[in-house]
Design a protein around this motif. Structure first.
Motif, PDB file in Angstrom:
ATOM      1  N   VAL A  18       0.836  -1.208   0.000  1.00  0.00           N
ATOM      2  CA  VAL A  18       0.000   0.000   0.000  1.00  0.00           C
ATOM      3  C   VAL A  18       0.865   1.250   0.000  1.00  0.00           C
ATOM      4  N   LEU A  19       1.900   1.288   0.830  1.00  0.00           N
ATOM      5  CA  LEU A  19       2.793   2.446   0.859  1.00  0.00           C
ATOM      6  C   LEU A  19       3.499   2.641  -0.477  1.00  0.00           C
ATOM      7  N   ALA A  20       3.980   1.552  -1.057  1.00  0.00           N
ATOM      8  CA  ALA A  20       4.689   1.647  -2.335  1.00  0.00           C
ATOM      9  C   ALA A  20       3.763   2.129  -3.448  1.00  0.00           C
ATOM     10  N   LEU A  21       2.569   1.600  -3.511  1.00  0.00           N
ATOM     11  CA  LEU A  21       1.633   2.031  -4.555  1.00  0.00           C
ATOM     12  C   LEU A  21       1.226   3.486  -4.380  1.00  0.00           C
ATOM     13  N   TRP A  22       1.061   3.903  -3.143  1.00  0.00           N
ATOM     14  CA  TRP A  22       0.732   5.301  -2.859  1.00  0.00           C
ATOM     15  C   TRP A  22       1.863   6.221  -3.313  1.00  0.00           C
ATOM     16  N   ALA A  23       3.103   5.845  -2.994  1.00  0.00           N
ATOM     17  CA  ALA A  23       4.255   6.652  -3.395  1.00  0.00           C
ATOM     18  C   ALA A  23       4.408   6.678  -4.917  1.00  0.00           C
ATOM     19  N   VAL A  24       4.224   5.547  -5.569  1.00  0.00           N
ATOM     20  CA  VAL A  24       4.335   5.489  -7.029  1.00  0.00           C
ATOM     21  C   VAL A  24       3.249   6.343  -7.675  1.00  0.00           C
ATOM     22  N   PHE A  25       2.028   6.269  -7.183  1.00  0.00           N
ATOM     23  CA  PHE A  25       0.940   7.066  -7.727  1.00  0.00           C
ATOM     24  C   PHE A  25       1.249   8.556  -7.631  1.00  0.00           C
TER      25      PHE A  25
END
Length: 67
Positions: A18-25
């Motif tokens: 979740v953190l990684a996808l949020w940062a990538v977005f």
């Protein structure tokens, strides 16, 4: 669901994802150059917690604040 089979690792994996996808977005939506976006995305995805911490302190928002 995941915690049942992987112990606590499943919860950490989901939190990391979740953190990684949020940062990538947020990185993809930023006004940075394409190469900078690509580097941040690779860093965050391949070094989940450490990459996210680096992105949080040195990523797109910190550039706007300095800027």
């Amino acid at each position: 669901m995941f915690g049942q089979y992987w112990g606590n690792y499943g919860l950490w994996f989901m939190f990391s994802l979740v953190l990684a996808l949020w940062a990538v977005f947020h990185t993809v939506q930023s006004n940075r150059s394409p190469i900078s976006k690509a580097i941040w995305c690779v860093l965050v995805l391949f070094l989940p917690f450490f990459g996210f911490a680096l992105w949080l302190f040195f990523g797109p928002r910190s550039a706007r604040a300095r800027g």
